[in-house]
Design a protein around this motif. Structure first.
Motif, PDB file in Angstrom:
ATOM      1  N   SER A 188       0.849  -1.188   0.000  1.00 38.06           N
ATOM      2  CA  SER A 188       0.000   0.000   0.000  1.00 38.06           C
ATOM      3  C   SER A 188       0.887   1.241   0.000  1.00 38.06           C
ATOM      4  CB  SER A 188      -0.943   0.016   1.214  1.00 38.06           C
ATOM      5  OG  SER A 188      -0.216   0.031   2.423  1.00 38.06           O
ATOM      6  N   ASP A 189       0.488   2.203  -0.778  1.00 37.04           N
ATOM      7  CA  ASP A 189       1.224   3.463  -0.897  1.00 37.04           C
ATOM      8  C   ASP A 189       0.227   4.603  -0.783  1.00 37.04           C
ATOM      9  OD1 ASP A 189       3.960   2.367  -1.756  1.00 37.04           O
ATOM     10  OD2 ASP A 189       2.632   1.495  -3.262  1.00 37.04           O
ATOM     11  N   LEU A 197      -5.542  12.783   0.263  1.00 40.12           N
ATOM     12  CA  LEU A 197      -4.700  11.599   0.337  1.00 40.12           C
ATOM     13  C   LEU A 197      -5.263  10.540  -0.590  1.00 40.12           C
ATOM     14  CD1 LEU A 197      -2.941   9.858   3.206  1.00 40.12           C
ATOM     15  CD2 LEU A 197      -4.681   8.536   2.017  1.00 40.12           C
ATOM     16  N   ILE A 198      -4.407  10.034  -1.479  1.00 40.09           N
ATOM     17  CA  ILE A 198      -4.796   8.972  -2.403  1.00 40.09           C
ATOM     18  C   ILE A 198      -4.141   7.690  -1.928  1.00 40.09           C
ATOM     19  CG2 ILE A 198      -4.735   8.166  -4.795  1.00 40.09           C
ATOM     20  CD1 ILE A 198      -4.504  11.187  -5.560  1.00 40.09           C
ATOM     21  N   PHE A 199      -4.940   6.761  -1.455  1.00 44.00           N
ATOM     22  CA  PHE A 199      -4.464   5.476  -0.958  1.00 44.00           C
ATOM     23  C   PHE A 199      -4.492   4.479  -2.110  1.00 44.00           C
ATOM     24  CE2 PHE A 199      -5.554   1.210   0.532  1.00 44.00           C
ATOM     25  CZ  PHE A 199      -4.562   0.970   1.470  1.00 44.00           C
ATOM     26  N   SER A 200      -3.371   3.833  -2.340  1.00 45.74           N
ATOM     27  CA  SER A 200      -3.261   2.897  -3.462  1.00 45.74           C
ATOM     28  C   SER A 200      -2.830   1.534  -2.957  1.00 45.74           C
ATOM     29  CB  SER A 200      -2.229   3.422  -4.475  1.00 45.74           C
ATOM     30  OG  SER A 200      -1.854   2.425  -5.393  1.00 45.74           O
ATOM     31  N   GLU A 212      -2.124   4.834   6.518  1.00 45.70           N
ATOM     32  CA  GLU A 212      -1.546   5.809   5.603  1.00 45.70           C
ATOM     33  C   GLU A 212      -2.094   7.209   5.867  1.00 45.70           C
ATOM     34  OE1 GLU A 212       0.928   4.820   4.308  1.00 45.70           O
ATOM     35  OE2 GLU A 212       0.742   2.753   3.651  1.00 45.70           O
ATOM     36  N   PHE A 213      -3.349   7.309   6.283  1.00 41.94           N
ATOM     37  CA  PHE A 213      -3.952   8.596   6.622  1.00 41.94           C
ATOM     38  C   PHE A 213      -3.224   9.237   7.803  1.00 41.94           C
ATOM     39  CE2 PHE A 213      -7.035  11.326   8.749  1.00 41.94           C
ATOM     40  CZ  PHE A 213      -7.653  11.983   7.706  1.00 41.94           C
ATOM     41  N   LEU A 214      -2.756   8.407   8.737  1.00 42.83           N
ATOM     42  CA  LEU A 214      -2.135   8.934   9.949  1.00 42.83           C
ATOM     43  C   LEU A 214      -0.729   9.471   9.718  1.00 42.83           C
ATOM     44  CD1 LEU A 214      -3.263   6.268  12.583  1.00 42.83           C
ATOM     45  CD2 LEU A 214      -3.940   8.682  12.505  1.00 42.83           C
ATOM     46  N   HIS A 215      -0.002   8.926   8.755  1.00 41.63           N
ATOM     47  CA  HIS A 215       1.389   9.364   8.564  1.00 41.63           C
ATOM     48  C   HIS A 215       1.516  10.885   8.422  1.00 41.63           C
ATOM     49  CE1 HIS A 215       4.185   6.015   8.652  1.00 41.63           C
ATOM     50  NE2 HIS A 215       3.311   5.258   8.020  1.00 41.63           N
TER      51      HIS A 215
END
Length: 290
Positions: A188-189, A197-200, A212-215
């Motif tokens: 996941s990137d 935020l675009i989660f892939s 990934e949202f938290l980073h």
């Protein structure tokens, strides 16, 4: 969040993984239903070698040799005009890569910058390929099915992300979930475009989206406490050695951020989010004397 979360795909990212599928990428079969693996295998063709994409596979990450170049190509897709076979803002793209805190210097060296200018033309070749277009039409149906299957989970995830944004002063106000059935389910990137935020990834996983949202939400907070963090023993965080990068201060901070985000994600996924990040940090550092 500004809009209801849904699962979607992006032609450029889909094209990247379709091209990798043609060049030996075999991570698509992990933890997939047998019927889906067979369907994806049917899209492979030796008639479409896509030579540019053969250089995505590297040796710096043993567990996933497509890190970080596959992720870098995803980032590049936001700065490329494939139909013009050129980058729209190459300096800004290069700045994004060179400032990324999770890359080793050898992963963004001269070899990367000698190779990457060929990306827009290589991407155009895939996007215009009738075989890719047939695959993408099938993928769109798969994505719609994923949205239906995870409808309730998406609502729960949206509630949790909205809570994170309020509690931790997140700079992110929008999230998009982009899936490719070819991409490894464990990979996941994330990419940040403004406040979005675009989660892939290769499969929907609410915990991974939270992670990934938290980073970006905790990165500045942890930097403000770097002295306190670096003064502790960070050698046994239970992470792969690659997270420590060059094992200097930046690498140790990167590894600690990963461990911090994992622990925070577990709390949020259990609907027990800590209200105070400072208190949560203090608990994590307890007993880590040097």
């Amino acid at each position: 969040m500004e809009a209801q979360l849904r699962i979607e795909n992006m032609p450029a990212i889909s094209a990247i993984y379709y091209a990798l599928l043609q060049t030996g990428y075999d991570f698509y079969g992990f933890e997939r239903p047998e019927a889906l693996v067979r369907r994806l295998s049917a899209f492979q063709s030796e008639q479409r070698p896509y030579p540019f994409f053969r250089s995505v596979k590297q040796t710096t990450c043993q567990v996933y040799p497509y890190w970080p170049r596959a992720a870098i190509l995803e980032t590049a897709s936001f700065y490329a005009d494939p139909m013009g076979s050129q980058f729209q803002d190459f300096p800004k793209f290069k700045e994004a890569v060179m400032s990324a805190g999770n890359l080793r210097e050898e992963e963004r060296d001269d070899a990367l910058w000698a190779w990457i200018p060929g990306f827009p033309a290589a991407l155009k070749q895939v996007l215009l390929d009738s075989a890719f277009q047939a695959y993408f039409q099938w993928e769109c149906g798969w994505v719609e099915e994923q949205s239906r299957l995870h409808e309730e989970e998406l609502r729960t995830l949206q509630r949790r992300l909205e809570g994170c944004a309020r509690r931790y002063a997140s700079p992110i106000t929008e999230a998009r979930i982009v899936l490719s059935p070819i991409k490894c389910v464990y990979s996941s990137d994330y990419h940040i475009q403004g406040s979005c935020l675009i989660f892939s990834s290769g499969a929907f996983d609410g915990r991974s989206v939270i992670h990934e949202f938290l980073h970006p939400a905790v990165h500045r907070f942890l930097l403000s406490r770097r002295g306190e963090i670096l003064g502790r023993d960070l050698s046994d965080l239970g992470l792969d050695a690659s997270y420590y990068l060059a094992n200097d201060d930046a690498g140790r901070l990167n590894a600690f951020e990963e461990a911090f985000v994992r622990a925070l994600t577990a709390q949020i996924a259990a609907d027990a989010p800590p209200e105070d990040l400072s208190a949560f940090l203090a608990r994590m550092l307890t007993g880590r004397s040097r």
